[in-house]
Write a protein that holds these residues in place. Structure first.
Motif, short mmCIF file in Angstrom:
data_model
loop_
_atom_site.label_atom_id
_atom_site.label_comp_id
_atom_site.label_asym_id
_atom_site.label_seq_id
_atom_site.Cartn_x
_atom_site.Cartn_y
_atom_site.Cartn_z
N GLY A 139 19.92 -13.06 22.14
CA GLY A 139 21.01 -13.92 22.59
C GLY A 139 22.25 -13.72 21.74
N PRO A 140 23.38 -14.23 22.19
CA PRO A 140 24.63 -14.08 21.44
C PRO A 140 24.68 -14.93 20.19
CG PRO A 140 24.96 -15.50 23.32
CD PRO A 140 23.56 -14.97 23.44
N SER A 141 25.75 -14.77 19.43
CA SER A 141 25.93 -15.50 18.18
C SER A 141 26.06 -17.01 18.41
CB SER A 141 27.20 -14.99 17.47
OG SER A 141 27.49 -15.74 16.33
N GLY A 142 25.40 -17.79 17.56
CA GLY A 142 25.56 -19.25 17.59
C GLY A 142 24.82 -19.96 18.69
N VAL A 143 23.84 -19.30 19.29
CA VAL A 143 23.14 -19.88 20.43
C VAL A 143 21.89 -20.66 20.02
CG1 VAL A 143 21.57 -17.99 21.02
CG2 VAL A 143 22.63 -19.31 22.86
N GLY A 144 21.50 -20.54 18.75
CA GLY A 144 20.34 -21.27 18.27
C GLY A 144 19.11 -20.41 18.03
N LYS A 145 19.28 -19.09 18.05
CA LYS A 145 18.14 -18.17 17.87
C LYS A 145 17.47 -18.38 16.52
CE LYS A 145 20.20 -14.22 18.17
NZ LYS A 145 21.61 -14.66 18.18
N GLY A 146 18.28 -18.47 15.46
CA GLY A 146 17.72 -18.59 14.12
C GLY A 146 16.87 -19.83 13.95
N THR A 147 17.37 -20.95 14.44
CA THR A 147 16.65 -22.21 14.33
C THR A 147 15.35 -22.16 15.12
OG1 THR A 147 18.75 -23.40 14.13
CG2 THR A 147 16.81 -24.71 14.65
N LEU A 148 15.41 -21.62 16.35
CA LEU A 148 14.22 -21.51 17.18
C LEU A 148 13.19 -20.58 16.55
CD1 LEU A 148 12.60 -21.99 19.78
CD2 LEU A 148 13.84 -20.07 20.80
N CYS A 149 13.65 -19.42 16.09
CA CYS A 149 12.72 -18.44 15.53
C CYS A 149 12.04 -18.95 14.26
CB CYS A 149 13.45 -17.13 15.24
SG CYS A 149 13.88 -16.22 16.74
N GLN A 150 12.78 -19.66 13.42
CA GLN A 150 12.18 -20.24 12.22
C GLN A 150 11.11 -21.26 12.61
OE1 GLN A 150 13.41 -19.66 8.67
NE2 GLN A 150 11.30 -20.32 8.50
N ALA A 151 11.40 -22.07 13.63
CA ALA A 151 10.44 -23.08 14.09
C ALA A 151 9.20 -22.43 14.69
CB ALA A 151 11.10 -24.00 15.12
N LEU A 152 9.39 -21.37 15.46
CA LEU A 152 8.25 -20.67 16.07
C LEU A 152 7.40 -19.97 15.00
CD1 LEU A 152 9.93 -19.07 19.22
CD2 LEU A 152 8.37 -21.04 19.16
N ALA A 153 8.06 -19.35 14.02
CA ALA A 153 7.33 -18.66 12.96
C ALA A 153 6.49 -19.66 12.15
CB ALA A 153 8.29 -17.91 12.05
N ASN A 154 7.07 -20.83 11.90
CA ASN A 154 6.34 -21.87 11.17
C ASN A 154 5.18 -22.42 12.00
OD1 ASN A 154 8.05 -21.63 8.99
ND2 ASN A 154 9.38 -23.35 9.58
N HIS A 155 5.42 -22.59 13.30
CA HIS A 155 4.41 -23.15 14.19
C HIS A 155 3.18 -22.25 14.28
CE1 HIS A 155 2.89 -25.46 17.66
NE2 HIS A 155 2.60 -24.29 18.21
N PHE A 156 3.42 -20.95 14.42
CA PHE A 156 2.30 -20.02 14.57
C PHE A 156 1.87 -19.40 13.24
CE2 PHE A 156 4.27 -19.86 18.87
CZ PHE A 156 3.15 -20.21 19.62
N ASN A 157 2.66 -19.64 12.20
CA ASN A 157 2.41 -19.03 10.88
C ASN A 157 2.48 -17.51 10.98
OD1 ASN A 157 2.02 -19.18 8.10
ND2 ASN A 157 -0.21 -19.07 8.28
N TRP A 158 3.50 -17.02 11.67
CA TRP A 158 3.72 -15.59 11.85
C TRP A 158 4.87 -15.12 10.95
CZ3 TRP A 158 3.53 -14.14 17.79
CH2 TRP A 158 2.22 -14.36 18.26
N HIS A 159 5.03 -13.80 10.88
CA HIS A 159 6.15 -13.22 10.14
C HIS A 159 7.44 -13.44 10.94
CE1 HIS A 159 3.45 -11.26 7.31
NE2 HIS A 159 2.70 -10.89 8.34
N LEU A 160 8.56 -13.37 10.23
CA LEU A 160 9.87 -13.58 10.86
C LEU A 160 10.79 -12.42 10.53
CD1 LEU A 160 11.96 -15.45 12.32
CD2 LEU A 160 12.44 -16.45 10.08
N LEU A 161 11.45 -11.88 11.55
CA LEU A 161 12.47 -10.84 11.37
C LEU A 161 13.81 -11.37 11.85
CD1 LEU A 161 13.73 -8.03 10.99
CD2 LEU A 161 12.78 -7.40 13.23
#
Length: 226
Positions: free
Chosen positions: A12-34
């Protein structure tokens, strides 16, 4: 085989909330984050520090191959280290973001960084945040999500983020930079910003991060049969 390691590709484009969502998903599943955007931002910052022109294809590609970049995830927030120095704050400025968008449009740079991004695919799984994660870097990802939102709402969110970090910024300049970055990212010849054909598209303009997270989790569970 790394192809058997699941990937959730979020674009997605800049400022759309990707970082916040990805951090939450990585924490939820305990997966790696890129955070692929951070890689391009660090490259741009390093180029600026070394007085390398942002259109110097040869020097930028060489720098990309040897970029002394590390992610430190031992704290609540992932720290981004350039040659051992924490540059997490510096790379989040509008100048760094604009510079990153410029170097990201260069094919030789993207090729140099491609394998580096793919190396983050490790067990038990990876949440990848970027602009071409589902269309180029991880085309075989079983889950692809594309977030979008109006430029106005993204500029408002960006303004708040910067204010929370006590970084001075002007709304008009942020909106102008986001619009210009969208133009570059969506229309560049190499890996343009667009949803993968099999991506779930979520317009986050009027949604809370919890709404976006809930929609994403439902889609992920369906795709991965969790």
């Amino acid at each position: 085989m790394t192809n058997n390691i699941p990937v959730i590709a979020v674009d997605g484009p800049s400022g759309v909330g990707k970082g916040t969502l990805c951090q939450a998903l990585a924490n939820h599943f305990n997966w790696h984050l890129l955070d692929s955007g951070a890689i391009y931002r660090v490259l741009a910052l390093s180029a600026l520090q070394k007085n390398i022109a942002l259109d110097d294809t040869k020097q930028l590609a060489t720098l990309a191959l040897s970029l002394p970049l590390m992610f430190d995830s031992n704290s609540d927030d992932v720290k981004v280290l350039l040659d051992g120095v924490d540059v997490s704050r510096e790379i989040r400025t509008e100048e760094a973001g604009g510079a990153a968008s410029k170097v990201a449009s260069i094919n030789e740079v993207r090729v140099a960084l491609l394998q580096r991004q793919r190396d983050f695919r490790q067990l038990p799984g990876l949440v990848a945040d970027g602009r071409d994660m589902g269309t180029v870097v991880f085309t075989d990802a079983p889950v692809k999500i594309f977030l979008d939102a109006s430029a106005q709402s993204r500029a408002e969110r960006r303004m708040k983020q910067l204010q929370d970090k006590q970084i001075h910024a002007k709304f008009g300049e942020i909106l102008q930079e986001i619009t210009a970055r969208d133009e570059r990212d969506r229309n560049r010849a190499v890996a343009p910003l667009k949803p993968a054909a099999d991506a779930l598209i979520i317009d986050t303009t009027s949604l809370s991060i919890q709404d976006v997270f809930n929609q994403s989790i439902m889609h992920i569970k369906e795709k991965l049969a969790l």
